[in-house]
Design a protein around this motif. Structure first.
Motif, PDB file in Angstrom:
ATOM      1  N   LYS A 103       0.825  -1.208   0.000  1.00 60.90           N
ATOM      2  CA  LYS A 103       0.000   0.000   0.000  1.00 60.90           C
ATOM      3  C   LYS A 103       0.860   1.259   0.000  1.00 60.90           C
ATOM      4  CE  LYS A 103      -3.758   0.206   2.547  1.00 60.90           C
ATOM      5  NZ  LYS A 103      -4.677   0.352   3.720  1.00 60.90           N
ATOM      6  N   GLN A 104       1.933   1.254   0.763  1.00 54.47           N
ATOM      7  CA  GLN A 104       2.776   2.443   0.863  1.00 54.47           C
ATOM      8  C   GLN A 104       3.408   2.780  -0.485  1.00 54.47           C
ATOM      9  OE1 GLN A 104       5.560   2.402   4.106  1.00 54.47           O
ATOM     10  NE2 GLN A 104       6.743   4.127   3.318  1.00 54.47           N
ATOM     11  N   ALA A 117      -3.949   9.717   5.310  1.00 50.15           N
ATOM     12  CA  ALA A 117      -5.343  10.061   5.029  1.00 50.15           C
ATOM     13  C   ALA A 117      -6.000   8.916   4.282  1.00 50.15           C
ATOM     14  CB  ALA A 117      -5.421  11.350   4.217  1.00 50.15           C
ATOM     15  N   PRO A 118      -7.290   8.678   4.524  1.00 47.07           N
ATOM     16  CA  PRO A 118      -7.954   7.534   3.874  1.00 47.07           C
ATOM     17  C   PRO A 118      -8.034   7.706   2.364  1.00 47.07           C
ATOM     18  CG  PRO A 118      -9.560   8.932   4.980  1.00 47.07           C
ATOM     19  CD  PRO A 118      -8.210   9.434   5.383  1.00 47.07           C
ATOM     20  N   VAL A 119      -8.034   6.560   1.660  1.00 49.04           N
ATOM     21  CA  VAL A 119      -8.082   6.547   0.201  1.00 49.04           C
ATOM     22  C   VAL A 119      -9.236   5.652  -0.246  1.00 49.04           C
ATOM     23  CG1 VAL A 119      -6.865   5.946  -1.938  1.00 49.04           C
ATOM     24  CG2 VAL A 119      -5.605   6.939  -0.012  1.00 49.04           C
ATOM     25  N   LEU A 120     -10.047   6.171  -1.149  1.00 51.82           N
ATOM     26  CA  LEU A 120     -11.140   5.422  -1.761  1.00 51.82           C
ATOM     27  C   LEU A 120     -10.851   5.277  -3.249  1.00 51.82           C
ATOM     28  CD1 LEU A 120     -14.088   4.242  -1.820  1.00 51.82           C
ATOM     29  CD2 LEU A 120     -14.847   6.590  -2.308  1.00 51.82           C
ATOM     30  N   ALA A 121     -10.956   4.044  -3.775  1.00 49.30           N
ATOM     31  CA  ALA A 121     -10.861   3.802  -5.210  1.00 49.30           C
ATOM     32  C   ALA A 121     -12.272   3.585  -5.748  1.00 49.30           C
ATOM     33  CB  ALA A 121      -9.989   2.590  -5.503  1.00 49.30           C
ATOM     34  N   VAL A 122     -12.641   4.331  -6.779  1.00 50.31           N
ATOM     35  CA  VAL A 122     -13.957   4.225  -7.401  1.00 50.31           C
ATOM     36  C   VAL A 122     -13.788   3.567  -8.757  1.00 50.31           C
ATOM     37  CG1 VAL A 122     -15.980   5.483  -8.214  1.00 50.31           C
ATOM     38  CG2 VAL A 122     -14.733   6.293  -6.198  1.00 50.31           C
ATOM     39  N   LEU A 123     -14.402   2.404  -8.942  1.00 52.45           N
ATOM     40  CA  LEU A 123     -14.277   1.652 -10.189  1.00 52.45           C
ATOM     41  C   LEU A 123     -15.672   1.369 -10.752  1.00 52.45           C
ATOM     42  CD1 LEU A 123     -11.580   0.937  -8.458  1.00 52.45           C
ATOM     43  CD2 LEU A 123     -11.347  -0.920 -10.098  1.00 52.45           C
ATOM     44  N   PRO A 124     -16.152   2.230 -11.656  1.00 56.68           N
ATOM     45  CA  PRO A 124     -17.509   2.078 -12.177  1.00 56.68           C
ATOM     46  C   PRO A 124     -17.626   1.195 -13.402  1.00 56.68           C
ATOM     47  CG  PRO A 124     -16.597   4.146 -12.918  1.00 56.68           C
ATOM     48  CD  PRO A 124     -15.525   3.483 -12.087  1.00 56.68           C
ATOM     49  N   GLY A 125     -16.584   0.410 -13.721  1.00 57.80           N
ATOM     50  CA  GLY A 125     -16.670  -0.502 -14.849  1.00 57.80           C
ATOM     51  C   GLY A 125     -15.791  -0.083 -16.008  1.00 57.80           C
ATOM     52  N   SER A 126     -15.654  -0.997 -16.962  1.00 56.82           N
ATOM     53  CA  SER A 126     -14.765  -0.768 -18.103  1.00 56.82           C
ATOM     54  C   SER A 126     -15.516  -0.707 -19.425  1.00 56.82           C
ATOM     55  CB  SER A 126     -13.722  -1.890 -18.167  1.00 56.82           C
ATOM     56  OG  SER A 126     -14.347  -3.159 -18.346  1.00 56.82           O
ATOM     57  N   ARG A 127     -16.856  -0.749 -19.369  1.00 55.60           N
ATOM     58  CA  ARG A 127     -17.653  -0.692 -20.591  1.00 55.60           C
ATOM     59  C   ARG A 127     -18.416   0.625 -20.630  1.00 55.60           C
ATOM     60  NH1 ARG A 127     -20.585  -6.521 -20.162  1.00 55.60           N
ATOM     61  NH2 ARG A 127     -20.829  -5.831 -18.029  1.00 55.60           N
ATOM     62  N   HIS A 171      -4.923  -1.474 -10.824  1.00 61.53           N
ATOM     63  CA  HIS A 171      -4.247  -2.266  -9.799  1.00 61.53           C
ATOM     64  C   HIS A 171      -3.484  -1.378  -8.820  1.00 61.53           C
ATOM     65  CE1 HIS A 171      -4.256  -6.532 -11.779  1.00 61.53           C
ATOM     66  NE2 HIS A 171      -5.442  -5.987 -11.723  1.00 61.53           N
ATOM     67  N   THR A 172      -2.876  -0.321  -9.313  1.00 65.73           N
ATOM     68  CA  THR A 172      -2.199   0.611  -8.417  1.00 65.73           C
ATOM     69  C   THR A 172      -3.208   1.275  -7.489  1.00 65.73           C
ATOM     70  OG1 THR A 172      -0.581   1.049 -10.164  1.00 65.73           O
ATOM     71  CG2 THR A 172      -0.610   2.569  -8.311  1.00 65.73           C
ATOM     72  N   ALA A 173      -4.365   1.638  -8.031  1.00 64.37           N
ATOM     73  CA  ALA A 173      -5.406   2.253  -7.215  1.00 64.37           C
ATOM     74  C   ALA A 173      -5.913   1.297  -6.142  1.00 64.37           C
ATOM     75  CB  ALA A 173      -6.560   2.711  -8.104  1.00 64.37           C
ATOM     76  N   LEU A 174      -6.110   0.031  -6.495  1.00 66.96           N
ATOM     77  CA  LEU A 174      -6.587  -0.950  -5.519  1.00 66.96           C
ATOM     78  C   LEU A 174      -5.526  -1.222  -4.452  1.00 66.96           C
ATOM     79  CD1 LEU A 174      -8.481  -3.431  -7.868  1.00 66.96           C
ATOM     80  CD2 LEU A 174      -9.495  -1.962  -6.118  1.00 66.96           C
ATOM     81  N   ALA A 175      -4.264  -1.230  -4.848  1.00 64.75           N
ATOM     82  CA  ALA A 175      -3.199  -1.421  -3.860  1.00 64.75           C
ATOM     83  C   ALA A 175      -3.126  -0.241  -2.895  1.00 64.75           C
ATOM     84  CB  ALA A 175      -1.854  -1.597  -4.572  1.00 64.75           C
ATOM     85  N   ALA A 176      -3.423   0.962  -3.390  1.00 67.34           N
ATOM     86  CA  ALA A 176      -3.281   2.168  -2.576  1.00 67.34           C
ATOM     87  C   ALA A 176      -4.465   2.418  -1.649  1.00 67.34           C
ATOM     88  CB  ALA A 176      -3.099   3.383  -3.486  1.00 67.34           C
ATOM     89  N   CYS A 177      -5.623   1.887  -1.981  1.00 63.22           N
ATOM     90  CA  CYS A 177      -6.844   2.313  -1.289  1.00 63.22           C
ATOM     91  C   CYS A 177      -7.064   1.565   0.027  1.00 63.22           C
ATOM     92  CB  CYS A 177      -8.054   2.141  -2.202  1.00 63.22           C
ATOM     93  SG  CYS A 177      -8.605   0.433  -2.423  1.00 63.22           S
ATOM     94  N   ASP A 178      -7.936   2.155   0.847  1.00 64.96           N
ATOM     95  CA  ASP A 178      -8.429   1.496   2.060  1.00 64.96           C
ATOM     96  C   ASP A 178      -9.736   0.766   1.785  1.00 64.96           C
ATOM     97  OD1 ASP A 178      -6.505   2.538   4.148  1.00 64.96           O
ATOM     98  OD2 ASP A 178      -7.240   4.428   3.315  1.00 64.96           O
ATOM     99  N   CYS A 179     -10.464   1.237   0.769  1.00 68.64           N
ATOM    100  CA  CYS A 179     -11.768   0.681   0.433  1.00 68.64           C
ATOM    101  C   CYS A 179     -12.055   1.031  -1.012  1.00 68.64           C
ATOM    102  CB  CYS A 179     -12.834   1.280   1.352  1.00 68.64           C
ATOM    103  SG  CYS A 179     -14.540   0.790   0.978  1.00 68.64           S
TER     104      CYS A 179
END
Length: 375
Positions: free
Chosen positions: A169-170, A182-192, A252-260
């Protein structure tokens, strides 16, 4: 080979790694995306041409183009007669094509068993007619197929190899220029494109609510290249351009970095589980598609992590329940200090899931294809 959508392109790229190790002079062509083309794949059509959203309504809007592509590809393959055809996911497109090719003596492989254990069980008959061999991502699938007279091999899920068992994560936060405390949120609304049409707005409206409640929240929004401008325009419309970091790819970088993560149902939810991240799964589609899909559903879960764990490990907010307020409330629950025990429990469940899917996928898949070719 034919791969539909971003997830199929990723799976195909990993499969090509194994095939190219076995046959360095391999020639592969058909329908694919950037990951496949990096391995020397010749894309007659882009996988984006097959990307549709929903069960039937949206498919009809693109049906003429899709059928034209399939007819042209069928004619070319029957004339050139490749050693093997591999259909990667996209069952509505691939199973019919595989059936026709197999009937003319071309050996066929279907990579990713259609989710007959979750919905549309009648597809088993199409699989039996279409595929000489099925490459399965989940360990329980070969026995299910064998009971129906279909040869299959469990090859593990390639994402379980690609994603580290202990994500850093670091390092990911440093790579994205994020604050560590500080908390991190990754928003993934799809790839289509149609997914973004239905899902991105309520996801980003929920994000706006969360930013009001949690001023220190850092938000990441990975976007596939084809959707970058669409998401950028939506961020501007909602006044979020300065508060949300729009990333070119880098999911993948976003998912590794996020808390949720706030994430659309699909393969990406499994990626999030393999990154051991708590999530809120949301989905919305055209009402007609939703009613048709619900009638075919066999299990109470929609998200892959919940299906594989056979439990509501993470919340699912679907269709009318996927309101901005409900999505924001569910995400916020993961980000409170009081949620620490629940977060740890989810991480343990996802670590066990990761182990169950971890195999040398590209090698096992290539061996199964070689056995079929020389049978």
């Amino acid at each position: 080979m034919v791969a539909g959508e971003t997830s199929g392109d990723l799976l195909s790229g990993l499969l090509l790694d194994g095939l190219l190790r076995r046959w360095p002079d391999l020639q592969a062509y058909g329908i694919g995306g950037a990951m496949m083309q990096r391995r020397g794949f010749h894309a007659l059509y882009s996988s984006e041409r097959l990307a549709v959203h929903g069960y039937s309504f949206e498919v009809l809007l693109k049906l003429r183009d899709i059928l034209k592509i399939r007819s042209a590809l069928r004619s070319q393959l029957l004339q050139e007669r490749p050693a093997v055809f591999v259909g990667v996911d996209a069952p509505d497109f691939n199973l019919g094509l595989e059936r026709d090719l197999r009937a003319q003596g071309i050996k066929t492989v279907h990579f990713v068993c259609p989710s007959i254990w979750a919905w549309r069980p009648e597809r088993i008959h199409k699989i039996r007619a279409a595929a000489d061999h099925v490459l399965c991502l989940f360990p329980f699938e070969p026995a299910l197929l064998a009971a129906q007279g279909i040869a299959a091999t469990f090859v593990g899920h390639p994402l379980a190899q690609v994603i580290p068992e202990q994500p850093d994560k670091q390092a990911a936060r440093q790579a994205l220029g994020l604050a560590m405390d500080a908390p991190v949120l990754a928003v993934l609304p799809g790839s289509r494109r149609a997914e973004v049409q239905y899902i991105a707005r309520p996801f980003l409206q929920a994000t706006a609510l969360l930013l009001q409640r949690l001023p220190q929240l850092q938000v990441l929004l990975p976007a596939v290249p084809a959707l970058y401008d669409q998401l950028q325009a939506l961020l501007s419309e909602l006044g979020l351009s300065d508060r949300v970091q729009l990333l070119p790819g880098q999911s993948h970088t976003a998912l590794a970095a996020c808390d949720c993560t706030l994430i659309a149902s699909g393969t990406a939810t499994l990626e999030a589980a393999l990154f051991k991240r708590p999530m809120v799964i949301g989905y919305h589609m055209h009402p007609i598609s939703w009613r048709l899909m619900r009638r075919k559903q066999l299990q109470p879960w929609v998200g892959l992590p919940n299906i594989l764990c056979q439990d509501f490990v993470v919340p699912e907010l679907l269709q009318d329940r996927a309101t901005p307020a409900a999505l924001a409330d569910a995400v916020q629950q993961w980000l409170t200090p009081e949620a620490a025990p629940q977060v740890a429990a989810v991480q343990d469940r996802f670590a066990a899931l990761h182990q169950s899917l971890l195999r040398d996928t590209s090698t096992l898949a290539a061996q199964a294809i070689e056995t079929l070719i020389y049978a």
